[in-house]
Design an enzyme around this catalytic site. Structure first.
Site, PDB file in Angstrom:
ATOM      1  N   GLU A 241      -3.718  20.667 -11.119  1.00  0.00           N
ATOM      2  CA  GLU A 241      -4.707  20.095 -10.268  1.00  0.00           C
ATOM      3  C   GLU A 241      -4.368  20.191  -8.873  1.00  0.00           C
ATOM      4  O   GLU A 241      -5.254  20.266  -8.006  1.00  0.00           O
ATOM      5  CB  GLU A 241      -4.855  18.701 -10.872  1.00  0.00           C
TER       6      GLU A 241
ATOM      7  N   ASP B 179      -9.756  21.803 -16.184  1.00  0.00           N
ATOM      8  CA  ASP B 179     -10.440  21.418 -15.283  1.00  0.00           C
ATOM      9  C   ASP B 179      -9.721  21.952 -13.880  1.00  0.00           C
ATOM     10  O   ASP B 179     -10.513  22.176 -12.780  1.00  0.00           O
ATOM     11  CB  ASP B 179     -10.591  19.869 -14.887  1.00  0.00           C
TER      12      ASP B 179
END
Length: 887
Positions: free
Chosen positions: A303, A476
């Protein structure tokens, strides 16, 4: 580029751009005269011999031209007969044997090796003569003649108005005669010119030594940034073009604020990065004592890397300087995308049997969970296509977690050295395992730490444990990297500078191609009404794809020292709304620069784009908020869900998919991360499906947020859900039975910035002034909380009472089975009495520890002012987004 040979304990790393000149110089040192090499080499080893039979391993190395599929032949001198083989397909006629490549790894490039094994009967001497695709391995391959070429680095540079920049020139091989090189502007603005190094000379004595060329700007910053192309040329050599451009300045007050925030983040004194060999690795936060998904501030995540790319892409848009973006991608590829030495046995992966089924449990105390060979798994439909497309069996995706400072001490492949950053992992024991209940362990298990079987028998119950490597991808993050690469390409193209980042964008396309593993059920079982581990049908193709972004995909295998190599891959059965990324799906299916090279990649992503939008429509509550998600494997065991559970393409509604402590549907941040991408997609495409979602979500978010007259602000923190969506039939019903209530508010600066970006995209798409003004109020409020390191507000961490909570505490603590004992690398004991703190005793030396210690002794909950990397980038890019959309 150095690829470690068998047995070396070094991570494969792509040479960083900042040290490219040094590597180039080393690579260009005079070499011995080229000699012919054997067309192929074979290492034939008997690994076991019991008289009447034997096993053998064979490694063939191709020194000639690439072959696909490869085929190795030989004659047995005795009565040997092959009975079965692995990692290759054998045929035998009398004493003549041919082994051909497995379907999932057909190619063998120049310098590449392939290893296969077999079992046989009979006896006799080992064969001594082999042929690869008909060419005897004893025959010599003709050496490639070395031709001198111009070597220029970099081929794109930026400079400030009135400033200068440099690039290096050398030759790739020793020339027969002196080579005179000229550098001159071939097109573009005469504001840019060569001020030194316009004429260079190379001969047999200095051909490999880089010579510097300086280009300068005579501009004053007024008008459009100057740009020009300079041609490096020499007689008998192909010319090389270098693109040079002036950096732009900020176009608005908010963009000026972006540049201020950028300088704070990139300032080494701020502490957001650690440098390795000229490349920067972002920390999760400046502060070390912080526990959330990563359990230490100087860990980092995929991330954080995706946000690092976003920071540098935005800087490139504003300044025209794209080298920092390329540097960020190089750092990601070097340190958090596993290289060849980190995933060494992928060639042994069998797509027809991707992995052995292991049921999950919602209770960490049920672990270790046993492997179940009796459950049939589906076929992996991606592996052969990806291997054929990219010429490798390696997976090109980020592992989610790095120990940047090697705080735990695992080093490379768990060897206990000071090699950093180090691949580690934490979460392994089902949806109720919070970070407070994890046991950090190396991604490469050598049994050097932990217990008798390392850490494996804390998680899986097996008859035998093997040394192995394994990685987990957070989709993600990879999707955000793809999204950012698309934005970077669009912004650079507007500047006429897309060539500067073409290689990085191509790598993003490749990453997105492998990211399709997140679209498939964990064990590649058919999607829809999948109840019963043994009765749910195994998939045979794309019928195991749900086409959503799941919580993870993962891959692993045996260490290269294994007698019988193996590897595995799994997808993800559960999809959370917060992980969906319609921007990545749009880029991978509609952008020529990002469209995958694989035959079916673009179509899969086009399907995913539609499916993700439907998913969000299905999950949108009557109030406007987006509910949790769906799963194809109830509770991770393909169990039957409660009667009446609603469905989406046969997947079951799950109000808190994957993560229960705390529930994954409570945090407002997941709402913002997802819907920001929907808003950006809507602004770019005008897709009314996205517009309808936003028309409900934006008013709900604004009604539950506030900006005060004194620059105070509040946004939702936790939410509570009731009811469920209606069954999905292709059209939204409005879900009158699905409701959400905001329980409390906070001042999360990163999520507030993300909310501001969402509102700005929506305002730019619709002309809605209220959402724009609300976004500007949030930006101004955030700037009111500036400090020397960025933007931050104090926060109270009452959850830190779990630092020393035992297993049987009300909120739960670390579970270690009775009788299990081991040690962390620093000597911390692991047993049934362990706590989060006791196996992380280094925290007691942290400068912030006294605040936590006082709390554990009965004092007030401690207050911290954290500077999370991702949050600071969200603030910075929100400021820049205003400049981009509204000037």
């Amino acid at each position: 580029m150095h690829t470690p040979r068998s047995g070396e304990r070094r991570r494969w790393r792509k040479p960083p751009p900042l040290v490219a000149a040094a590597i180039l110089a080393a690579a260009l040192l005079p070499a011995a005269p080229a000699q012919a090499a054997p067309a192929c080499e074979v290492d034939y080893r008997i690994t076991n011999d019991w008289g009447s039979g034997f096993t053998a391993d064979v490694t063939v190395t191709n020194n000639g031209s690439p072959v696909s599929p490869w085929s190795l032949g030989w004659e047995f001198p005795g009565n040997q007969q092959i009975t079965n083989s692995w990692n290759g397909t054998h045929s035998q006629s009398g004493s003549s044997v041919t082994v051909t490549a497995p379907a999932w790894s057909p190619g063998l490039g120049t310098g590449q090796s392939a290893t296969f094994g077999f079992q046989g009967t009979g006896s006799g001497a080992a064969p001594t003569a082999f042929s690869l695709n008909g060419t005897a391995c004893g025959e010599d391959a003709e050496p490639e003649p070395e031709e001198s070429e111009l070597v220029v680095s970099p081929t794109s540079v930026s400079l400030d108005p009135g400033g200068s920049a440099t690039f290096d020139v050398a030759l790739s091989a020793e020339p027969e005669d002196t080579v005179d090189v000229t550098v001159e502007r071939s097109s573009g603005s005469d504001t840019l010119s060569v001020t030194s190094g316009a004429a260079l000379s190379f001969d047999s004595g200095n051909w490999g030594e880089s010579q510097e060329v300086t280009v300068s700007s005579s501009g004053d910053g007024s008008g459009d940034p100057a740009r020009a192309e300079f041609t490096v040329s020499a007689e008998g050599h192909d010319p090389v073009t270098v693109s040079v451009r002036e950096r732009s300045g900020a176009g608005s007050a908010y963009e000026e604020e972006f540049l201020d925030q950028y300088e704070k983040i990139k300032d080494p004194a701020s502490g957001y990065f650690r440098e390795f060999d000229g490349l920067l690795v972002p920390y999760h936060s400046v502060e070390t004592l912080i526990v959330e998904a990563p359990d230490h501030g100087h860990a980092t995540t995929s991330e954080a890397y995706s946000y690092y790319l976003w920071l540098e892409a935005t800087y490139g848009r504003i300044t025209g300087d794209w080298e920092p973006f390329n540097q960020a991608w190089a750092s990601m590829e070097t340190f958090i995308i596993p290289g060849a030495a980190d995933q060494p046995t992928n060639a042994s992966y069998d797509p027809s049997s991707p992995a052995t089924y292991i049921p999950e449990s919602i209770d960490p105390s049920d672990y270790p969970m046993a492997l179940d060979q009796g459950v049939e798994v589906g076929r992996d439909p991606l592996a052969a296509e990806l291997a054929s497309t990219y010429g490798t069996d390696e997976v090109y995706g980020m592992h989610w977690l790095l120990d940047v400072d090697n705080t735990y001490g695992y080093g490379f492949c768990g060897d206990g050295t000071d090699d950093a950053p180090a691949y580690i992992n934490t979460f392994q024991r089902g949806s109720n395992e919070s970070v407070w209940e994890t046991v950090p362990h190396p991604s490469c298990e050598t049994f050097a730490h932990g217990g008798e079987n390392g850490y494996l028998d804390l998680f899986t119950d097996d008859e035998n444990y093997s040394e192995q490597w394994r990685y987990t991808n957070a989709p993600d993050a990879d999707a955000r990297a793809v999204q950012v690469a698309y934005l970077a390409h669009e912004w650079a193209s507007e500047q006429g500078n897309e060539g500067a980042i073409a290689d990085s964008v191509a790598d993003a396309s490749r990453m997105g191609d492998y990211l399709r593993y997140a679209m498939f059920d964990k064990y590649f079982k058919e999607i829809g009404d999948c109840v019963g581990a043994t009765s749910c049908s195994p998939g045979t193709g794309k019928d195991s794809a749900h086409y959503l972004m799941s919580w993870y995909y993962s891959w692993g295998g045996a260490l290269e020292s294994a007698e019988y190599p193996w590897a595995w891959r799994i997808g993800g059965s559960s999809a959370h709304q917060g992980y969906q990324n319609v921007m990545a799906a749009y880029a991978m299916s509609e952008s020529a620069a990002l469209e995958p090279e694989s035959p079916t990649g673009a179509q899969d992503w086009a399907t995913s784009l539609d499916r993700q939008l439907e998913f969000l429509q299905w999950l949108q509550s009557a109030d406007g908020g987006i509910a949790g998600g769906a799963t194809n494997s109830w509770e991770g065991t393909y169990s039957a869900p409660p009667a009446g559970t609603s469905t989406f393409y046969g997947m079951f509604y799950d109000e808190k998919p994957v993560w229960h402590d705390p529930p994954s549907n409570r945090w407002f941040g997941f709402q913002v991360w997802d819907i920001e991408r929907v808003a950006e997609y809507y602004r770019i495409t005008g897709d009314e499906r996205a517009g309808e979602i936003l028309d409900k979500w934006v008013p709900w978010a604004m009604e539950n947020s506030s900006v005060g007259p004194d620059s105070e602000f509040a946004i939702p923190a936790d939410m509570e859900w009731t009811g469920q969506p209606d069954d999905w039939t292709g059209t939204s019903t409005g879900n009158p039975g699905l409701r959400v209530e905001v329980l409390n508010h906070n001042q999360d600066v990163g999520i507030a910035a993300g909310l501001a970006k969402t509102l700005m995209h929506y305002a730019a798409a619709t002309g809605d002034t209220e959402s724009r003004e609300f976004a500007e109020g949030l930006l101004d409020a955030l700037l009111h909380h500036e400090d020397d390191l960025g933007v931050a507000v104090p926060e109270v961490r009452a959850d830190y009472q779990r630092f020393d909570a035992p297993y049987d505490s009300p909120d739960g603590g670390l579970y270690v089975p009775d009788g299990w004992t081991g040690q962390m690398p620093n000597g911390d004991v692991i047993d049934s009495d362990s706590t989060f703190l006791s196996i992380r005793s280094f925290y007691e030396d942290d400068p912030d520890w006294p605040k936590v210690e006082a709390y554990l002794d009965g004092g007030q909950a401690p207050e911290f002012t954290y500077h999370r990397f991702w949050a600071q980038v969200d603030v910075a890019t929100a400021l820049a987004t205003h400049g981009e959309l509204f000037g």
